[in-house]
Design a protein around this motif. Structure first.
Motif, short mmCIF file in Angstrom:
data_model
loop_
_atom_site.label_atom_id
_atom_site.label_comp_id
_atom_site.label_asym_id
_atom_site.label_seq_id
_atom_site.Cartn_x
_atom_site.Cartn_y
_atom_site.Cartn_z
N VAL A 135 -57.59 24.21 4.14
CA VAL A 135 -57.44 22.92 4.84
C VAL A 135 -58.28 22.93 6.12
O VAL A 135 -58.99 21.97 6.42
N ILE A 136 -58.23 24.03 6.85
CA ILE A 136 -59.01 24.13 8.09
C ILE A 136 -60.51 24.01 7.78
O ILE A 136 -61.23 23.31 8.47
N LYS A 137 -60.94 24.65 6.70
CA LYS A 137 -62.35 24.52 6.32
C LYS A 137 -62.69 23.07 5.98
O LYS A 137 -63.77 22.59 6.30
N ALA A 138 -61.76 22.40 5.31
CA ALA A 138 -62.03 21.03 4.87
C ALA A 138 -62.13 20.05 6.04
O ALA A 138 -62.82 19.05 5.95
N ILE A 139 -61.44 20.35 7.13
CA ILE A 139 -61.39 19.36 8.22
C ILE A 139 -61.89 19.87 9.56
O ILE A 139 -61.95 19.10 10.51
N SER A 140 -62.28 21.14 9.63
CA SER A 140 -62.43 21.78 10.94
C SER A 140 -63.44 21.11 11.86
O SER A 140 -63.28 21.13 13.07
N LYS A 141 -64.49 20.55 11.29
CA LYS A 141 -65.51 19.99 12.16
C LYS A 141 -64.94 18.92 13.08
O LYS A 141 -65.33 18.79 14.22
N GLU A 142 -64.01 18.15 12.54
CA GLU A 142 -63.49 17.03 13.34
C GLU A 142 -62.19 17.36 14.06
O GLU A 142 -61.91 16.80 15.10
#
Ligand SMILES: CC(C)(COP(=O)(O)OP(=O)(O)OC[C@H]1O[C@@H](n2cnc3c(N)ncnc32)[C@H](O)[C@@H]1OP(=O)(O)O)[C@@H](O)C(=O)NCCC(=O)NCCS
Length: 117
Positions: free
Chosen positions: A59-66
């Protein structure tokens, strides 16, 4: 709109070692109470913990940029039919589609992040 995807794999032995070394401190640092309470300490305990750890990382990889999030900002729970889902501790305007698998030695999770419309 798809905002990102993430995948992670955990060796079950690493989870077992972390728990043997740090015990409840490790559980408290990584998991929310509800997550731990819902996993019975029987067969597949370490696999299920590892799968939830992998799911958080995915999940962190999927959203981390934002949205920078910590592991405990994310709860991985199961619906009545057994399907896993992700619950954020604060609303970040993102829905997560999640899939988990585990075998004796490894757990894998894949997450797809979708922006709420
Ligand atoms: C749900 C199912 C796909 C799980 O597959 P599995 O190979 O037993 O186990 P896996 O390690 O790959 O996956 C386990 C994870 O699947 C997830 N899962 C369980 N039920 C689910 C569902 N209805 N939808 C999506 N994911 C589900 C859970 O996250 C579970 O891990 P958890 O219990 O730690 O949360 C499987 O049990 C199933 O129902 N298959 C349907 C086909 C079938 O009946 N085959 C048997 C006859 S050939």
């Amino acid at each position: 709109m798809i905002a990102g995807i993430g995948i992670d794999m955990i060796k079950i032995e690493k989870m077992r070692e972390a728990l043997q070394r740090w015990g409840d401190d490790f559980l408290e640092r990584v998991f929310n109470k509800e997550e731990v309470e819902k996993i019975c300490k029987g067969k597949m305990y370490y696999q299920r913990l590892a799968a939830r750890f992998a799911a958080k990382e995915a999940v962190i990889k999927a959203i981390s940029k934002e949205h920078p999030l910590s592991l405990k900002d994310i709860a991985i729970l199961n619906r009545e039919n057994g399907a896993p889902y992700c619950q954020f501790k604060k609303n970040i305007g993102i829905d997560i589609f999640l899939s988990i698998t585990h075998i004796e030695d490894y757990a894998i999770a894949c997450a797809v992040a979708q922006k709420e419309v």
